[in-house]
Design a protein around this motif. Structure first.
Motif, PDB file in Angstrom:
ATOM      1  N   ARG A  76      91.462  63.232  84.019  1.00 42.64           N
ATOM      2  CA  ARG A  76      92.770  63.272  84.677  1.00 42.64           C
ATOM      3  C   ARG A  76      93.255  64.698  84.861  1.00 42.64           C
ATOM      4  O   ARG A  76      93.858  65.023  85.876  1.00 42.64           O
ATOM      5  N   SER A  77      93.016  65.552  83.881  1.00 45.86           N
ATOM      6  CA  SER A  77      93.435  66.942  84.011  1.00 45.86           C
ATOM      7  C   SER A  77      92.751  67.791  82.961  1.00 45.86           C
ATOM      8  O   SER A  77      92.203  67.282  81.976  1.00 45.86           O
ATOM      9  N   MET A  78      92.767  69.086  83.183  1.00 42.48           N
ATOM     10  CA  MET A  78      92.271  70.051  82.213  1.00 42.48           C
ATOM     11  C   MET A  78      93.223  71.232  82.198  1.00 42.48           C
ATOM     12  O   MET A  78      93.716  71.655  83.243  1.00 42.48           O
ATOM     13  N   TRP A  79      93.504  71.752  81.012  1.00 48.21           N
ATOM     14  CA  TRP A  79      94.294  72.977  80.914  1.00 48.21           C
ATOM     15  C   TRP A  79      93.636  73.884  79.892  1.00 48.21           C
ATOM     16  O   TRP A  79      92.997  73.432  78.941  1.00 48.21           O
ATOM     17  N   LEU A  80      93.787  75.180  80.089  1.00 48.77           N
ATOM     18  CA  LEU A  80      93.017  76.114  79.278  1.00 48.77           C
ATOM     19  C   LEU A  80      93.658  77.501  79.314  1.00 48.77           C
ATOM     20  O   LEU A  80      94.517  77.790  80.148  1.00 48.77           O
ATOM     21  N   GLU A  81      93.217  78.359  78.389  1.00 54.49           N
ATOM     22  CA  GLU A  81      93.685  79.736  78.326  1.00 54.49           C
ATOM     23  C   GLU A  81      92.660  80.583  77.583  1.00 54.49           C
ATOM     24  O   GLU A  81      91.893  80.088  76.759  1.00 54.49           O
ATOM     25  N   GLY A  82      92.627  81.860  77.933  1.00 50.58           N
ATOM     26  CA  GLY A  82      91.771  82.802  77.236  1.00 50.58           C
ATOM     27  C   GLY A  82      90.298  82.568  77.421  1.00 50.58           C
ATOM     28  O   GLY A  82      89.498  82.959  76.573  1.00 50.58           O
ATOM     29  N   TYR A  83      89.884  81.976  78.542  1.00 45.65           N
ATOM     30  CA  TYR A  83      88.480  81.639  78.753  1.00 45.65           C
ATOM     31  C   TYR A  83      87.985  82.225  80.065  1.00 45.65           C
ATOM     32  O   TYR A  83      88.506  81.893  81.136  1.00 45.65           O
ATOM     33  N   ARG A  84      86.994  83.111  80.003  1.00 46.71           N
ATOM     34  CA  ARG A  84      86.322  83.659  81.187  1.00 46.71           C
ATOM     35  C   ARG A  84      87.297  84.105  82.269  1.00 46.71           C
ATOM     36  O   ARG A  84      87.193  83.713  83.433  1.00 46.71           O
ATOM     37  N   GLY A  85      88.271  84.912  81.904  1.00 48.73           N
ATOM     38  CA  GLY A  85      89.190  85.470  82.884  1.00 48.73           C
ATOM     39  C   GLY A  85      90.456  84.688  83.091  1.00 48.73           C
ATOM     40  O   GLY A  85      91.372  85.153  83.771  1.00 48.73           O
ATOM     41  N   ILE A  86      90.543  83.496  82.543  1.00 49.33           N
ATOM     42  CA  ILE A  86      91.768  82.702  82.669  1.00 49.33           C
ATOM     43  C   ILE A  86      92.769  83.219  81.640  1.00 49.33           C
ATOM     44  O   ILE A  86      92.450  83.319  80.449  1.00 49.33           O
ATOM     45  N   PRO A  87      93.990  83.583  82.058  1.00 45.76           N
ATOM     46  CA  PRO A  87      94.936  84.235  81.136  1.00 45.76           C
ATOM     47  C   PRO A  87      95.359  83.329  79.992  1.00 45.76           C
ATOM     48  O   PRO A  87      95.180  82.113  80.019  1.00 45.76           O
ATOM     49  N   GLU A  95     100.411  76.777  79.961  1.00 45.32           N
ATOM     50  CA  GLU A  95      99.042  77.214  80.214  1.00 45.32           C
ATOM     51  C   GLU A  95      98.691  77.024  81.696  1.00 45.32           C
ATOM     52  O   GLU A  95      99.539  76.638  82.497  1.00 45.32           O
ATOM     53  N   TYR A  96      97.422  77.278  82.023  1.00 48.22           N
ATOM     54  CA  TYR A  96      96.922  77.088  83.376  1.00 48.22           C
ATOM     55  C   TYR A  96      95.951  75.913  83.385  1.00 48.22           C
ATOM     56  O   TYR A  96      95.280  75.637  82.388  1.00 48.22           O
ATOM     57  N   GLY A  97      95.876  75.222  84.524  1.00 43.48           N
ATOM     58  CA  GLY A  97      94.981  74.075  84.551  1.00 43.48           C
ATOM     59  C   GLY A  97      94.826  73.480  85.925  1.00 43.48           C
ATOM     60  O   GLY A  97      95.278  74.036  86.932  1.00 43.48           O
ATOM     61  N   ILE A  98      94.146  72.334  85.980  1.00 43.32           N
ATOM     62  CA  ILE A  98      93.985  71.587  87.228  1.00 43.32           C
ATOM     63  C   ILE A  98      94.230  70.112  86.944  1.00 43.32           C
ATOM     64  O   ILE A  98      93.906  69.611  85.867  1.00 43.32           O
ATOM     65  N   SER A  99      94.799  69.423  87.925  1.00 39.45           N
ATOM     66  CA  SER A  99      95.077  67.998  87.826  1.00 39.45           C
ATOM     67  C   SER A  99      94.241  67.250  88.850  1.00 39.45           C
ATOM     68  O   SER A  99      94.027  67.737  89.964  1.00 39.45           O
ATOM     69  N   MET A 100      93.752  66.084  88.481  1.00 40.11           N
ATOM     70  CA  MET A 100      92.959  65.258  89.391  1.00 40.11           C
ATOM     71  C   MET A 100      93.833  64.271  90.160  1.00 40.11           C
ATOM     72  O   MET A 100      93.392  63.179  90.526  1.00 40.11           O
ATOM     73  N   TYR A 101      95.067  64.652  90.393  1.00 41.46           N
ATOM     74  CA  TYR A 101      95.987  63.877  91.208  1.00 41.46           C
ATOM     75  C   TYR A 101      96.659  64.810  92.207  1.00 41.46           C
ATOM     76  O   TYR A 101      96.899  65.975  91.897  1.00 41.46           O
ATOM     77  N   PRO A 102      96.980  64.318  93.389  1.00 41.37           N
ATOM     78  CA  PRO A 102      97.868  65.087  94.256  1.00 41.37           C
ATOM     79  C   PRO A 102      99.272  65.068  93.661  1.00 41.37           C
ATOM     80  O   PRO A 102      99.478  64.548  92.573  1.00 41.37           O
ATOM     81  N   ASP A 103     100.209  65.623  94.334  1.00 40.03           N
ATOM     82  CA  ASP A 103     101.558  65.732  93.785  1.00 40.03           C
ATOM     83  C   ASP A 103     102.276  64.386  93.908  1.00 40.03           C
ATOM     84  O   ASP A 103     103.108  64.163  94.785  1.00 40.03           O
ATOM     85  N   LEU A 104     101.923  63.469  93.019  1.00 39.95           N
ATOM     86  CA  LEU A 104     102.512  62.135  93.032  1.00 39.95           C
ATOM     87  C   LEU A 104     103.276  61.885  91.748  1.00 39.95           C
ATOM     88  O   LEU A 104     102.815  62.215  90.659  1.00 39.95           O
TER      89      LEU A 104
END
Length: 474
Positions: A76-87, A95-104
């Protein structure tokens, strides 16, 4: 150590000193040559006073395979920090991440979407893919390609990160399970229980195998999770040969002293498990692979079998797929690497992983996404239609075989816009009813990981009460 090997050794250790000893010393001796090993200390029961377990088991109780079946592990989603250039997380803790849903607003009631993520070189696309690999597999293809050893773990995975002393990766699966890792001691949280190697396929995977010179049969064993079982069996074979040689040279009588018969029993037990796992997966995976490849292999009869097991009700031989092809002209067997051109060999390896992944989903009753990173570029196919058809066939075959009740999820990372559009069109054209389109997203990764100062409130996503800045533009 993989879950299957640890399970075998643990089940035998009370009645078989050799199993207890190998369980206690495996990580120490597995990469050593025979000449480097002190066999007296290795094979005598006095060394088995303590049985350390794998790092994964130190962080969580050992679970049985049965507890890792019937799971909806679509992402459904992933969030992460401090990994391979991700702040690291921003001052506000987001944190920063990606969601497997559009803006719903009602995303929780929908199946996770498939995603085609387009990102240029240096945009962090492979960082996101490899973060998923690291959490789910305990290793990454890019690290293997660069031959990063355990001592170089922190330096490699913190590369370009502003905070070199911290890392965190979290994934939310569709069964509401959240799994997080923050250092190498936690890398087996998923891979200790289920091998998902065949669900991931990257340009690094393909390049490494193409250069390795290994047979496809070896590649098959790795994809179905047998690599460590086979490695342990070979190690035990070397130990047994060493003892035989000592006995023949009359250096000393050591058969009984070192539990010789129990070493042989242990090796036989491991070999039996290898045969069992192969027979559960390979015959059906071969049929799936035939379906995926038949439009691209007109000049071969099919896929070769070895070790014929039995006959089915139609009198057809049921055997284990050995990775080779049967050529139409003279019915000879040949290694795919020696027969296909570069692109068709790449397609063969990708299809092989998909076939095994389908069979793992079928036998374990799980759902998990097929994950790809830069496996194609626009020069691979003469036109986009072939790309569409291949992706469409994956979805159609998934439905035809009744692999799972849940819709298939694909997460496809690429730097090639032509391929991205083609893959997306292939997913969208897979619906049986044109009025009911599959859930799929085509998104573009930001060119660089943004600073919090330029992020907007609209960029914040909330999944399972976790807040993160979304890293793509839809």
């Amino acid at each position: 150590m993989t879950f299957e090997l640890e399970k075998i050794l643990t089940s035998l250790k009370n009645d078989n000193e050799a199993a207890a000893l190998l369980l206690s010393r495996w990580n120490e001796v597995r990469n050593k040559s025979i000449s480097e090993i002190d066999f007296y200390n290795l094979l005598t029961a006095t060394t088995a006073t303590q049985l350390p377990i794998s790092s994964a088991s130190q962080t969580a109780p050992m679970e049985t395979i049965e507890q890792w079946t019937r799971k909806d592990l679509r992402i459904r989603s992933m969030w992460l920090e401090g990994y391979r250039g991700i702040p690291k997380s921003c001052d506000n803790g987001i944190e920063y991440g990606i969601s497997m849903y559009p803006d719903l607003r009602n995303s929780r009631v929908l199946d996770p979407f498939s995603m085609v993520l387009l990102g240029s070189n240096g945009s962090g696309k492979t960082s996101l893919y490899s973060a998923m690999e690291l959490l789910c597999l305990g290793s990454t293809s890019i690290a293997k390609k660069h031959r990063v050893n355990e001592s170089g773990f922190e330096k490699f995975y913190h590369h370009l990160s502003r905070e070199a002393n911290m890392m965190k990766i979290s994934i939310l699966f569709n069964d509401d399970t959240v799994i997080s890792i923050s250092d190498k001691r936690e890398l087996g949280k998923v891979s200790s229980h289920i091998d998902l190697s065949s669900f991931f396929c990257s340009e690094s995977d393909i390049a490494m195998f193409e250069c390795s010179g290994e047979s496809v049969a070896t590649y098959l064993d790795h994809q179905i999770g047998l690599a460590e079982l086979i490695e342990a069996s070979k190690f035990l074979g070397k130990v047994i040969s060493y003892i035989d040689q000592k006995e023949e040279n009359q250096d000393q009588e050591i058969h009984e002293e070192h539990n010789y018969s129990k070493l042989q029993t242990l090796q036989n037990t491991i070999d039996e498990n290898v045969r069992r796992i192969r027979s559960e997966i390979l015959p059906s995976a071969q049929n799936i692979l035939n379906e995926l490849l038949k439009d691209y292999t007109d000049d071969v009869v099919g896929l070769s079998k070895t070790n014929i097991l039995s006959e089915n009700n139609n009198g057809e031989e049921i055997g284990l797929f050995n990775g080779k092809l049967v050529v139409k002209e003279d019915r000879s067997e040949i290694e795919p690497r020696d027969y296909f051109n570069n692109f068709r060999f790449k397609l063969y390896l990708i299809s092989l992983r998909i076939a095994i992944a389908f069979q793992v989903m079928r036998t374990r009753h799980i759902s998990f996404p097929l994950m790809f990173d830069d496996v194609f570029d626009s020069s691979d196919f003469t036109n986009r239609v072939k790309t569409n058809k291949f992706i469409n066939k994956i979805f159609d075959l998934y439905k035809k075989l009744g692999i799972n009740d849940n819709p298939l999820q694909i997460i496809f990372f690429t730097q090639d816009e032509v391929i991205a559009e083609s893959v997306y069109e292939g997913i969208m054209s897979s619906a049986e009813n044109p009025c009911q389109k599959p859930n799929a997203m085509f998104v573009r990764l930001f060119s660089v990981f943004p600073d919090s100062e330029i992020m907007k409130e609209d960029d914040i996503r909330i999944e399972n009460e976790e807040w993160f800045y979304n890293l793509y533009d839809s």
